[in-house]
Write a protein that holds these residues in place. Sequence first.
Motif, PDB file in Angstrom:
ATOM      1  N   TYR A 212     -13.386   8.541  11.087  1.00  0.00           N
ATOM      2  CA  TYR A 212     -12.646   8.054  10.586  1.00  0.00           C
ATOM      3  C   TYR A 212     -11.388   7.955  11.746  1.00  0.00           C
ATOM      4  O   TYR A 212     -10.550   6.924  12.354  1.00  0.00           O
ATOM      5  CB  TYR A 212     -11.490   7.468   9.585  1.00  0.00           C
ATOM      6  CG  TYR A 212     -10.105   6.823   9.263  1.00  0.00           C
ATOM      7  CD1 TYR A 212     -10.602   5.353   9.514  1.00  0.00           C
ATOM      8  CD2 TYR A 212      -8.825   7.316   9.176  1.00  0.00           C
ATOM      9  CE1 TYR A 212      -9.277   4.964   9.339  1.00  0.00           C
ATOM     10  CE2 TYR A 212      -8.430   6.499   9.384  1.00  0.00           C
ATOM     11  CZ  TYR A 212      -8.199   5.167   9.663  1.00  0.00           C
ATOM     12  OH  TYR A 212      -6.558   4.728  10.473  1.00  0.00           O
TER      13      TYR A 212
ATOM     14  N   TYR B  42       0.504  -0.951   0.632  1.00  0.00           N
ATOM     15  CA  TYR B  42       0.300   0.035  -0.647  1.00  0.00           C
ATOM     16  C   TYR B  42       0.746   0.978   0.239  1.00  0.00           C
ATOM     17  O   TYR B  42       0.380   2.100  -0.829  1.00  0.00           O
ATOM     18  CB  TYR B  42      -0.484  -0.155   1.088  1.00  0.00           C
ATOM     19  CG  TYR B  42      -2.220  -0.568   1.200  1.00  0.00           C
ATOM     20  CD1 TYR B  42      -2.106  -1.557   0.145  1.00  0.00           C
ATOM     21  CD2 TYR B  42      -3.318  -0.585   1.988  1.00  0.00           C
ATOM     22  CE1 TYR B  42      -3.797  -1.932  -0.482  1.00  0.00           C
ATOM     23  CE2 TYR B  42      -4.337  -1.163   1.685  1.00  0.00           C
ATOM     24  CZ  TYR B  42      -4.404  -1.705   0.659  1.00  0.00           C
ATOM     25  OH  TYR B  42      -5.678  -2.815   0.384  1.00  0.00           O
TER      26      TYR B  42
ATOM     27  N   VAL C 179      -9.264  -1.901  -5.048  1.00  0.00           N
ATOM     28  CA  VAL C 179      -9.086  -1.046  -3.867  1.00  0.00           C
ATOM     29  C   VAL C 179     -10.430   0.370  -3.285  1.00  0.00           C
ATOM     30  O   VAL C 179     -10.517  -0.350  -1.813  1.00  0.00           O
ATOM     31  CB  VAL C 179      -7.842   0.159  -3.854  1.00  0.00           C
ATOM     32  CG1 VAL C 179      -7.581   0.822  -2.587  1.00  0.00           C
ATOM     33  CG2 VAL C 179      -6.648  -0.590  -3.958  1.00  0.00           C
TER      34      VAL C 179
ATOM     35  N   ILE D 242      -7.071   4.471   0.258  1.00  0.00           N
ATOM     36  CA  ILE D 242      -6.124   3.426   0.656  1.00  0.00           C
ATOM     37  C   ILE D 242      -5.752   4.428   2.432  1.00  0.00           C
ATOM     38  O   ILE D 242      -5.481   3.577   3.397  1.00  0.00           O
ATOM     39  CB  ILE D 242      -5.019   3.173   0.609  1.00  0.00           C
ATOM     40  CG1 ILE D 242      -4.348   2.488  -1.078  1.00  0.00           C
ATOM     41  CG2 ILE D 242      -4.123   3.029   0.877  1.00  0.00           C
ATOM     42  CD1 ILE D 242      -3.894   2.378  -1.922  1.00  0.00           C
ATOM     43  N   LEU D 243      -5.618   5.668   2.491  1.00  0.00           N
ATOM     44  CA  LEU D 243      -5.302   6.358   3.839  1.00  0.00           C
ATOM     45  C   LEU D 243      -6.338   6.415   4.323  1.00  0.00           C
ATOM     46  O   LEU D 243      -6.121   5.860   5.959  1.00  0.00           O
ATOM     47  CB  LEU D 243      -5.366   7.405   3.193  1.00  0.00           C
ATOM     48  CG  LEU D 243      -4.160   7.939   2.717  1.00  0.00           C
ATOM     49  CD1 LEU D 243      -3.873   8.889   2.579  1.00  0.00           C
ATOM     50  CD2 LEU D 243      -2.662   7.390   3.624  1.00  0.00           C
ATOM     51  N   PHE D 244      -7.190   6.742   4.508  1.00  0.00           N
ATOM     52  CA  PHE D 244      -8.946   6.404   5.185  1.00  0.00           C
ATOM     53  C   PHE D 244      -9.227   5.112   5.638  1.00  0.00           C
ATOM     54  O   PHE D 244      -9.907   5.112   6.419  1.00  0.00           O
ATOM     55  CB  PHE D 244      -9.535   7.361   4.713  1.00  0.00           C
ATOM     56  CG  PHE D 244      -8.751   8.996   4.781  1.00  0.00           C
ATOM     57  CD1 PHE D 244      -8.145   9.455   5.929  1.00  0.00           C
ATOM     58  CD2 PHE D 244      -8.902   9.206   3.798  1.00  0.00           C
ATOM     59  CE1 PHE D 244      -8.043  10.237   6.457  1.00  0.00           C
ATOM     60  CE2 PHE D 244      -8.411  10.775   4.013  1.00  0.00           C
ATOM     61  CZ  PHE D 244      -7.555  11.601   5.447  1.00  0.00           C
ATOM     62  N   LYS D 245      -9.773   4.075   4.428  1.00  0.00           N
ATOM     63  CA  LYS D 245     -10.824   2.945   4.803  1.00  0.00           C
ATOM     64  C   LYS D 245      -9.738   1.303   3.765  1.00  0.00           C
ATOM     65  O   LYS D 245     -10.088   1.167   3.089  1.00  0.00           O
ATOM     66  CB  LYS D 245     -11.942   3.356   3.875  1.00  0.00           C
ATOM     67  CG  LYS D 245     -12.348   2.489   5.513  1.00  0.00           C
ATOM     68  CD  LYS D 245     -13.605   2.724   5.032  1.00  0.00           C
ATOM     69  CE  LYS D 245     -15.035   2.014   5.599  1.00  0.00           C
ATOM     70  NZ  LYS D 245     -14.475  -0.019   5.665  1.00  0.00           N
ATOM     71  N   PRO D 246      -8.975   1.259   4.274  1.00  0.00           N
ATOM     72  CA  PRO D 246      -8.211   0.412   3.498  1.00  0.00           C
ATOM     73  C   PRO D 246      -8.618  -0.475   3.564  1.00  0.00           C
ATOM     74  O   PRO D 246      -8.207  -1.968   2.058  1.00  0.00           O
ATOM     75  CB  PRO D 246      -6.526   0.202   4.528  1.00  0.00           C
ATOM     76  CG  PRO D 246      -6.636   1.151   5.250  1.00  0.00           C
ATOM     77  CD  PRO D 246      -7.820   1.602   5.551  1.00  0.00           C
TER      78      PRO D 246
END
Lengths: 332, 381, 302
Positions: B129, A112, C241, C286-290
């Motif tokens: 989040y 990632y 993703v 990817i950053l917030f909800k992988p």
Amino acid sequence: MHDLQWKKIVIVILVLLLPCIPFGSSTDYILRILTTVYLYMILSLGLNIVSGFTGLLDLGYVGFYGIGAYTAGLLTIHFNLPFGVIILLAAVNGAIWGILLGVPTLRLTGDYFAIVTFGFSELVVLFIRNELWLTRGPMGISGIASPSFFGHSLSESWHFYYLVLVLLSIVLVIIHRLEDSRIGRAWYAIREDEIAAQCCGINLVKYKVMAFAISASIGAVGGAFYAKWFTFIHPDMFKFWESVLILCLIVLGGMGSIYGTMLGALLIIPLSEVLRIILPQYLMNSRYLIYGIILVIMMRLRPDGLIPFQIAQSQKNKHAQKRLFRHHETYP
Amino acid sequence: MKPILKAVHLSKNFGGLQALKAIDLEVYPQKIVGIIGPNGAGKTTLFNCLTGLYEPSGGQLYFQDQPIVPELSQHIYKSIRIASFVFGLISFFWIGFVLFYTYPQTVFKLELCLFVTFIFALRILVIKYLNHYEAWAWSLYFMFLFIDTYFTIRLFLVPIHVHALLIYIWILSFIICHGYVLTILISFETRKCFGFKMGVDRISKMGISRTFQNIRLFQNLSVIDNVKIGAHICMNSGFFSTMLRLDSHVQEEKNWEQTTLSYLRDVGLENQAFHLASSLSYGSQRLLEIARALASKPKLLLLDEPAAGMNPKESSNLISLIRKIRDSGLTIILIEHDMKVMMKLADYIYVLDHGVLIAEGSTDAIRENPKVIEAYLGPKI
Amino acid sequence: MVFDQSSLLLQQLVNGITLGGVYALIAVGYTMVYGVIQLINFAHGEIYMLAAFVALTLITQCHIPFFASFFITIGICGCLGVVLDYIAYRPIRKSPRLAALITAIGMSIFLQNLALILWGGQIHSFPQDVLPKIFTKIAINFSDVIVTWLEVFILCVTVCSMFILHYIITRTKIGIAMRAISQDKVTASLMGIPVNRVISFTFFIGSALGGVAGILVGIYYNAVFPTMGYVAGIKAFAAAVLGGIGSVPGAMLGGWVLGITEVLGAGYFSSEYRDGISYAVMILVILFKPSGLIGKPLPQKV
């Protein structure tokens, strides 16, 4: 003791020899290739900090290279600042973007992280291509004035040869010092085991961001030199494949070992020049094919590169042991 | 005498599983405290809570009377959560108000609304989040609030046509990204200062150091480098002094080379100081972990099964080593399955079973305790 | 006025759904391979590109009719995926994940430049007379919203492929084997599942679907060039993703969401940043909800 002295002799010879190359019978062409080799050595040393030392695969390195090049190009065109200032500003700008990219991606590891950095570099290229008011977009920036020192403008190939040699030496010295220090050890610790590193009191955020910033600023310095040397920059020069090329250099040489990455640049860049001569015109760009094959084969046969990190480390340890042995007779 | 470490009703949940249930511990200085219990009793979880790798779900830990678990964290959490949703709703209606009543002639009305909805859904998602990282979220709300207010005020003042409105939306979404990055930049240190998060490195700076059950050495580095990394918090040369190779940096490196060698001498690994850590034998790797933990000059040392995989000779060496460490002024908490080692070393023993503290006392008392025997061997038939 | 705008929106939605279906097809390939061996198969986009080239060659050079070459190409692409797995990924299956990722990047570059050598860098297009005539005709014309038969065809093929895939994964023995491997490779091999064969099959299915997408896009935009796989591959990865990598329904959903977002964004936001939208979506997810839209709660990993 023996091999230590040999190594010293070799280094001294190289140091004396490299600056002499322009005085020999070598042509402009060879000088240009050597300049490219040194430039890519700088870039791969920079990438090595994040990918080799800290162990995060950075696919967006060319983004910083592009940022550096455009910083230098724009500053030259609009303000015509002296070269030293431009290099410094490019480094600072690179570091800023390195931090901006580094901070949000801290929690990511492995795939990632690679993908996000890749996306970043693509966004940089898109921005450069589309924001005409700032970067002139697909027209590129041409006519970037060459650097000048004390009123003399650099124009010959050998001028640039020395300039990049100086830059390379500075970068090399900085990285060498960092590697064998508290900071370098913290990076290694993060690569080897993040949890154990934290428990040893290493602030992951701080050291990852630091690695990012230093790596990015070195990339930006490389870019700035490139802009000044080539006098023309274009968004297509900073595409993803350039990142892959730099990655290929450090994979071939050995991720994490300084001399390995330099060896990688020394082998691959002339190879691509040879290919440029051999291959017919319309196949010119397909020399990247070779890089692909190198990546695949290296990963299969020798994933640690030609000079693996472990070997570089054990060399270093041998030297340290000898040094201590000399000082303390009591040591077994 | 005051306890150096105190746990008050410490508990830790993993989803539904309660790994630790209201544990109370007191550890006095210069003592060796043993923690025993069958597999899965929660011993390592306790260590992870002590070193900050896990954040406890409840209770408090005091190290030298300073709380380890940040006290603000639990308290602020709820109010931020409420604030986030209230703020999300307010900003949604605010934008809606601006769009529908200020520019009724907007051509791209439907699409614009869809877009704005999307942006706000995104915002709420982000905020939701970030709830795990209180300070980030906290700063983010103010950032959003500021942006919205600023731009709407500007829009009221300047004559606007559709094009500029699109630019406004564009800037808005752009600034969200920047705001996000900036917030993180501002807050990752403040997060620690205000005690929003425990921070493993902060705890190790307080003076707690540990070894691991499954060895976690830096395998590709030399033995001496491993110990030097352990000494990371005791050294303080930064980027510039390293880069310019200032005198302080050189001196520090030199001094620490000697000091690390002396630590290695203490555990008997001096001869292998320049070998790779991965080349050491299993028992030596355990010793190296201890040396690494000692290098940070801790006040409290947590040893997680140091004698595992050692032969009798090695473990008797280990016993004398641990005693020597204790005599040099450290406090030690020990997890060990080898009862011989434990009975020889421990001054006081806590027994855990399924996350509950079932017994405590001196070694003799524990040996006779029926509850402990039951936990290990099962109930009497 | 309002009427015009909404019809424009509808038209864009139709385009988005068509494009999204294609993304979904490619994304499924990514997500299946990732589910089984936790590898981001960078070379998947190149298989998509090769499919378009192979179909083009079959049609124009070998004069095979469109539908026949369609199926031949799908078969070739599937085999290509298997070969890719065999020569590149299988030898390094036990090495660290970064090694596999670097190999995948290497293969991607290799294939792309191979295509560049074989077919040249210029943009090729399908000659109009070889494609079925009906493709260009209008299927639906509802208040200025035009849907051609090609779009209907693409949508049908996409949906059919999805259903077939769903059937394979949930009902057949090999599908169950795939799911078993995605849970635990070692245990699966202990249960007598031929792990390598199932992985090869996964590559076959994924690459075949990628091939379908390649041909569809090739005739939809009528442009085939060596770098087409690179951008589409990344976008499809973004879709995977977005849906939650490793989950097949997630990839389908992600493909459509991304396709519609991209078309609407390009229409109303900025067409220059069309590719940037997918990159941005990918980075943000990817950053917030992988785990993606339906990553964790619906663990139908394959």
